[in-house]
Design a protein around this motif. Sequence first.
Motif, short mmCIF file in Angstrom:
data_model
loop_
_atom_site.label_atom_id
_atom_site.label_comp_id
_atom_site.label_asym_id
_atom_site.label_seq_id
_atom_site.Cartn_x
_atom_site.Cartn_y
_atom_site.Cartn_z
N ASN A 142 -5.00 0.51 58.92
CA ASN A 142 -5.20 1.18 57.63
C ASN A 142 -5.10 0.20 56.46
OD1 ASN A 142 -5.61 3.67 58.72
ND2 ASN A 142 -3.48 4.36 58.49
N VAL A 198 -12.79 8.11 57.92
CA VAL A 198 -11.49 8.57 58.42
C VAL A 198 -11.75 9.55 59.56
CG1 VAL A 198 -10.34 8.29 56.17
CG2 VAL A 198 -11.37 10.50 56.75
N GLN A 236 -4.58 7.61 56.65
CA GLN A 236 -5.73 6.74 56.42
C GLN A 236 -6.11 6.74 54.94
OE1 GLN A 236 -8.36 8.58 59.31
NE2 GLN A 236 -7.87 7.08 60.87
#
Length: 251
Positions: free
Chosen positions: A106, A127, A146
């Motif tokens: 991330n 995502v 995310q």
Amino acid sequence: MRRKMVAGNWKMHGNLLENKKLIDAVVTGLNGLHEVGFLVCVPYPYLPSVQNALQNTNIAWGAQNLSQYEKGAYTGEISASMLNDFMCRYVIVGHSERRTLFGEDNHVVAEKYQAAQGAGIIPILCVGETLNQREAGTTEQVIEEQLAAVIKLAGVESLVKAIVAYEPVWAIGTGRTASPEQAQEVHAFIREGIAKTNANVANGLTILYGGSVKASNASELFDMPDIDGGLIGGASLVANDFIAICRALHQ
Ligand code: PEP
């Protein structure tokens, strides 16, 4: 600004000859349609020829990845300013294939997002949850994390100059599409989550769905209130399929 959009992700496919045939057919098939944004994200070496073929058309071009670094000793990497040399307006960041096959976490995805925006390129932030995560009931948590990584680094206002693509990993390239209701549920979750911090940003955000979108299921997905269009992998390589998906959004 929230807008309707269909983006193709060619992944690592194509060659000069095939690309020309594909692009020529898509340009012809989408000629005159202006209410929807059209985009193809192509492998780096084909950016010059695709730029050449698409300039002065209603189809934009972009890349599928970029380096988080600006320049330096990063063998094999491509920077945002290099993409600018080919007038890329968009770049995909955080595609699940980059996350799972190339170990992008991330934080790295957030750095790439920021690098793109720093060069004036609109990141398409992917995502999505894996099948295990969905079955474990952690879909929302995964997506929240995310998004949070990007918001932490770049701020929620940065989403004004970004696009989000919800791509459930279990639906990418598998032929298994999220149902319109499943996709809508997550899209609404994303929009509502951002609205808690900034309602204007949330209302203006374009959120695409990706994961085995085909000509046969595009309309029902695009009819959902929080689905603004699609990020299309496999079907973007077949001119008639891609055109039909684009037209499904146009209707
Ligand atoms: C993708 O690569 O982003 C994608 C959604 O692929 P596919 O349409 O083939 O599932």
